[in-house]
Motif scaffolding. Structure first.
Motif, mmCIF file in Angstrom:
data_model
loop_
_atom_site.group_PDB
_atom_site.id
_atom_site.type_symbol
_atom_site.label_atom_id
_atom_site.label_comp_id
_atom_site.label_asym_id
_atom_site.label_seq_id
_atom_site.Cartn_x
_atom_site.Cartn_y
_atom_site.Cartn_z
ATOM 1 N N SER A 148 0.807 -1.212 0.000
ATOM 2 C CA SER A 148 0.000 0.000 0.000
ATOM 3 C C SER A 148 0.849 1.275 0.000
ATOM 4 C CB SER A 148 -0.960 0.001 1.189
ATOM 5 O OG SER A 148 -0.249 -0.144 2.390
ATOM 6 N N LEU A 149 2.144 1.180 0.308
ATOM 7 C CA LEU A 149 3.048 2.319 0.152
ATOM 8 C C LEU A 149 3.547 2.368 -1.295
ATOM 9 C CD1 LEU A 149 5.218 1.749 3.373
ATOM 10 C CD2 LEU A 149 3.265 3.315 3.093
ATOM 11 N N LYS A 150 4.424 3.334 -1.583
ATOM 12 C CA LYS A 150 4.965 3.388 -2.945
ATOM 13 C C LYS A 150 6.106 2.397 -3.151
ATOM 14 C CE LYS A 150 3.575 8.046 -4.177
ATOM 15 N NZ LYS A 150 3.990 9.402 -4.597
ATOM 16 N N TYR A 151 6.625 1.856 -2.072
ATOM 17 C CA TYR A 151 7.686 0.857 -2.146
ATOM 18 C C TYR A 151 7.467 -0.107 -0.969
ATOM 19 C CZ TYR A 151 9.521 4.048 1.343
ATOM 20 O OH TYR A 151 9.649 4.840 2.455
ATOM 21 N N TYR A 209 11.849 -7.189 -7.263
ATOM 22 C CA TYR A 209 12.470 -5.966 -6.743
ATOM 23 C C TYR A 209 13.959 -6.196 -6.513
ATOM 24 C CZ TYR A 209 7.625 -4.732 -5.482
ATOM 25 O OH TYR A 209 6.277 -4.463 -5.511
ATOM 26 N N SER A 262 13.474 -0.938 -0.932
ATOM 27 C CA SER A 262 13.160 0.478 -1.149
ATOM 28 C C SER A 262 12.838 0.781 -2.610
ATOM 29 C CB SER A 262 14.339 1.352 -0.688
ATOM 30 O OG SER A 262 15.488 1.049 -1.456
ATOM 31 N N PRO A 293 10.714 1.306 -5.775
ATOM 32 C CA PRO A 293 9.280 1.601 -5.980
ATOM 33 C C PRO A 293 8.562 0.435 -6.672
ATOM 34 C CG PRO A 293 10.637 3.438 -6.691
ATOM 35 C CD PRO A 293 11.575 2.302 -6.404
ATOM 36 N N HIS A 294 7.305 0.227 -6.298
ATOM 37 C CA HIS A 294 6.534 -0.864 -6.904
ATOM 38 C C HIS A 294 6.521 -0.768 -8.428
ATOM 39 C CE1 HIS A 294 5.254 -2.128 -3.002
ATOM 40 N NE2 HIS A 294 4.568 -1.028 -2.765
ATOM 41 N N VAL A 295 6.425 0.463 -8.929
ATOM 42 C CA VAL A 295 6.303 0.622 -10.384
ATOM 43 C C VAL A 295 7.597 0.264 -11.116
ATOM 44 C CG1 VAL A 295 4.455 2.337 -10.277
ATOM 45 C CG2 VAL A 295 6.864 3.086 -10.192
#
Lengths: 201, 201
Positions: free
Chosen positions: B124-127, B171, B175, B177-179
């Motif tokens: 739910s965070l950006k990473y 990943y 740290s 980012p998901h994208v």
């Protein structure tokens, strides 16, 4: 899974499955006891559990009124919120068997202990017909083709993996037309997990 | 599953998982050997097998170039024609680990032997952020929430069950980012099973 005649509990000794040199050796065993007296009253409640990691040996299990049978929903839609897949751990004592049935999804079996027979009818005739009798055994895996009527019996402990959106149709015998097979919903272990019906206004 | 540092093969002795009296006792063990020299050349062929019942100890297994790792596709889309679900049997020796990754489907793990850690980040965070470290152990089961980045490590033998239409994103670290996570397709064990690409005309 409906039971056959009453039966003793599954075999109680761990057993080593052999394998070729230099390959994996899968050694799996499960000690089963008859379970009817284990969790008095527990059958009437849905064993919901949202913990992320679960000890399978501590999970709710029941024989659902069938001697020589045991079921644990290892991962379930209604009990654990699964949305895509389900996993069951079941024991069939000697003489126990599933009903003749078909379902609308794939199932993968892994036999952890024991041996038995997969009886497999035809999904392409108007009725199942005389089934093939296919031996299955400890450390074997098999997948029943979607919509093929089948029955699994005898003395085994196995894991069943399946798509959670799976309709199950039950036959009285191998000559019953496919169209007459009855939808079994919900499964026995999910009966207490369904939300109460809303009032019809 | 990408490997970490080289590691010894998984433990070789069967082990009994305890359980409360009158309950199921799940006894599961798997003897692993390092497998790089077992099937010379086998890595370059897709282990297709359409037989209905398979002996898991005789199924194709490989370490895919990673010492202390082993994978068997017990039921797979490309190797066995599964259309809904897949089942893998994997061993991670001490120090071995999956990459940090997330996927678009549910996965259910059953730990047959050993123990380890599930590292679970945030979807739910950006990473992923600092992961929770959750112990997992023989005879435990866990399901990783869809799209939550995670890593499974250490010394375990487990079954993984999943929806077969599952995209996996990898990943570099917690740290990232998901994208920016990279789609891993196909899996290592499916690389030789994909049909040859057609000419573009």
């Amino acid at each position: 899974m409906e039971g056959g005649p009453p039966a003793a509990a599954a075999a109680r000794e761990p057993h080593v499955a052999g394998a070729g040199a230099g390959r994996f050796l899968l050694l799996a065993a499960l000690i089963a006891t008859t379970t009817s007296a284990i969790l008095p009253g527990a059958k009437s409640a849905c064993p919901r559990d949202n913990s992320l990691v679960k000890d399978i040996s501590q999970m709710h299990q029941s024989n659902y009124g069938r001697e020589g049978f045991s079921h644990i929903t290892v991962a379930g839609a209604l009990a654990h919120g699964m949305k895509e897949v389900e996993l069951w751990l079941q024991t069939f004592g000697p003489g126990q068997r599933t009903p003749i049935h078909r379902h609308s999804c794939e199932e993968v079996f892994v036999v952890l202990k024991g041996k038995g027979t997969l009886l497999l009818g035809s999904g392409s005739l108007k009725y199942p017909g005389e089934p093939q009798a296919i031996p299955v055994f400890q450390n074997s895996t098999f997948s029943v083709p979607v919509n093929d009527p089948h029955q699994v019996n005898e003395n085994m402990v196995f894991l069943i993996f399946k798509n959670f959106e799976c309709c199950r149709f039950v036959y009285d015998d191998w000559s019953m037309p496919h169209v007459a097979a009855k939808l079994k919903f919900p499964y026995f272990w999910d009966e207490d997990c369904l939300p109460a019906p809303k009032d019809e206004l």
